[in-house]
Design an enzyme around this catalytic site. Structure first.
Site, PDB file in Angstrom:
ATOM      1  N   HIS A   4      57.897  87.424  -6.098  1.00  0.00           N
ATOM      2  CA  HIS A   4      58.929  88.088  -6.916  1.00  0.00           C
ATOM      3  C   HIS A   4      60.194  87.225  -6.893  1.00  0.00           C
ATOM      4  O   HIS A   4      61.301  87.717  -6.749  1.00  0.00           O
ATOM      5  CB  HIS A   4      59.254  89.483  -6.376  1.00  0.00           C
ATOM      6  CG  HIS A   4      58.086  90.412  -6.301  1.00  0.00           C
ATOM      7  ND1 HIS A   4      57.600  91.085  -7.399  1.00  0.00           N
ATOM      8  CD2 HIS A   4      57.308  90.771  -5.259  1.00  0.00           C
ATOM      9  CE1 HIS A   4      56.558  91.831  -7.023  1.00  0.00           C
ATOM     10  NE2 HIS A   4      56.366  91.667  -5.735  1.00  0.00           N
ATOM     11  N   SER A  41      51.732  89.241  -4.389  1.00  0.00           N
ATOM     12  CA  SER A  41      52.920  89.815  -3.747  1.00  0.00           C
ATOM     13  C   SER A  41      52.766  89.768  -2.223  1.00  0.00           C
ATOM     14  O   SER A  41      52.628  88.672  -1.669  1.00  0.00           O
ATOM     15  CB  SER A  41      53.134  91.235  -4.280  1.00  0.00           C
ATOM     16  OG  SER A  41      54.367  91.758  -3.860  1.00  0.00           O
ATOM     17  N   GLU A  43      57.130  86.454 -10.734  1.00  0.00           N
ATOM     18  CA  GLU A  43      56.111  87.454 -11.069  1.00  0.00           C
ATOM     19  C   GLU A  43      55.197  86.921 -12.180  1.00  0.00           C
ATOM     20  O   GLU A  43      55.584  86.062 -12.958  1.00  0.00           O
ATOM     21  CB  GLU A  43      56.788  88.761 -11.500  1.00  0.00           C
ATOM     22  CG  GLU A  43      57.493  89.413 -10.315  1.00  0.00           C
ATOM     23  CD  GLU A  43      58.199  90.720 -10.656  1.00  0.00           C
ATOM     24  OE1 GLU A  43      58.208  91.120 -11.838  1.00  0.00           O
ATOM     25  OE2 GLU A  43      58.750  91.338  -9.722  1.00  0.00           O
TER      26      GLU A  43
END
Lengths: 279, 279
Positions: A177, A135, A204
């Site tokens: 994401h 992330s 993800e």
């Protein structure tokens, strides 16, 4: 600027992950990182600086221990002064793998950017230490980092703001994401300024495993969207007002899944170990 | 199948619009449609069948009258029997332009599909009558229509369901409210089955003005995303389970804005009247 690979050495792997990677039930991505870093001989340093939650570091320590890693420790950098501390730098030197957790990539760039830790990490990766990030930690790895951006599929002027990242490489810009937060537009916009880099959009639980040979292979359950602007025919980025759509002609797009690969040097995509339709 | 253009005739324009087009304050797209259809001499038939709201037809009648159209009438088809009525067919014959409103494209395909009205519309367009449609009305225009689909930027097996549309052309598949509803994934997925068609993603208040020469020019305030799969190198569509991401290598992507164009025959994109960066 990325550090040079010393003579006789091979650069370590760079492994950006799209966030929300599986941690308990057959965690493919983290297992592959551990394996690359040496398995039971691995020595992993977790950097939870992007996160403001106290248990982020310990949580990853537990995950890596369960995966059989010999030594794992989390080292946080809460102030820029922390990133000058010699004993923390020395601890990094013993690592075979570094792992950046998620959180806010601006915490990473503001606390670590321009410090001896940032420089050491570039040198270590060039000398063979493997670096993964999930992330926010994935976004931070490259020279050009997406700091903020709007959602949406179209390229909109002003919809993305870039900031300097850690700089392990400048070959790509990461977004994470990707499918879950509808980020194609901002990734494409980030390339519209200067199309030299490859755009990598990570879903993800999906990783781009980038080897020393600049071959990127996908691991995990989602997709990786590659935006290659090297044959861009036209960009209106220089003449568009903020908030207006940008005209971009001639982008190349590859949607990769686990097993497929893309060479960041030759820019060739391959279905890899996926079965070819003709077979 | 699309009707043949009669000898000596020129096909009418086909104008899919991404929905939510400006209607009051300098309505560029609707004005251009009116102009193409003959301005004050235009004779426009509005087909509000996609919508379940009673005032959709009258609303567009008012808009077109305000734009100076000589004759405008809305004709609804509430049952399939309506689409066999001779006097309604005759009314279509006098039109210079046909306009499909938004709503649900499945109402259009279930009520009009396979009826004499559908056939007449294909013949009329081939003979020079211009046909526009907004939102659901845009999706319906082509031979292959997106009936349902999920949101998201990645291609996911089973994320889109195609149905036969009106069939004015089979050169493209339309998706609308494109940026606003995050539909790249489903548009790409719709091409993954058979990449012969061009994917056209229309933002709101944005139209693809497609002339008789198959040159598409963008009008309106948003962007048009063109997905050209003609050089597709690999698709895993035949081996992927429902819900899993699809591997697609070698897609070409163009993000067009007002003034830019794309030729549906040669598949060349052009910045058109946009200033080139080098100038």
């Amino acid at each position: 600027m990325p550090s040079r690979v010393p003579e006789g050495a091979e650069r370590g792997w760079i492994i950006p992950i799209g966030g929300a990677e599986e941690k308990a039930d057959g965690p493919e991505i983290l297992s592959r990182f551990v394996e690359i870093a040496g398995g039971s001989n691995a020595n992993i340093v977790v950097i939870p600086t992007a996160s403001r939650m106290r248990d982020t570091g310990p949580k990853y320590e537990r995950v890596f221990k369960e995966l059989g890693v010999g030594a794992v420790e989390s080292i946080d950098f809460d102030t820029r002064r922390d990133a000058h501390e010699e004993n923390r730098l020395v601890r990094l030197d013993s690592a075979t793998g570094i792992f950046f957790t998620g959180g806010n990539q601006l915490r990473l760039s503001t606390l670590i950017g321009g410090t001896p830790v940032a420089k050491r990490l570039r040198l270590l990766n060039a000398a063979g230490v493997h670096v993964a990030g999930t992330s926010a930690g994935a976004s931070f790895l490259s020279e050009h980092m997406i700091a903020f951006g709007d959602e949406g599929g179209s390229a909109i002027a002003g919809s993305v703001r870039l900031a300097p990242g850690l700089g392990l490489t400048n070959r790509f810009v990461i977004d994470q994401h990707f499918r879950q937060r509808d980020r194609l537009g901002r990734l494409v916009t980030s390339l519209a300024y200067n199309p030299f880099a490859v755009g990598i959009g990570l879903d993800e639980d999906t990783a781009a495993m980038i080897g020393p040979d600049n071959e990127l292979e996908v691991a995990g359950s989602g997709g990786v969207t590659i935006v290659d602007a090297s044959e861009l025919e036209f960009s209106s980025m220089d003449q568009v007002d903020e908030g207006q759509p940008v005209c971009l002609l001639g982008l190349k797009l590859h949607m990769l899944v686990a097993g497929a690969s893309f060479n960041l040097h030759t820019r060739k995509a391959s279905a890899g170990r996926l079965r070819h339709s003709k077979e």
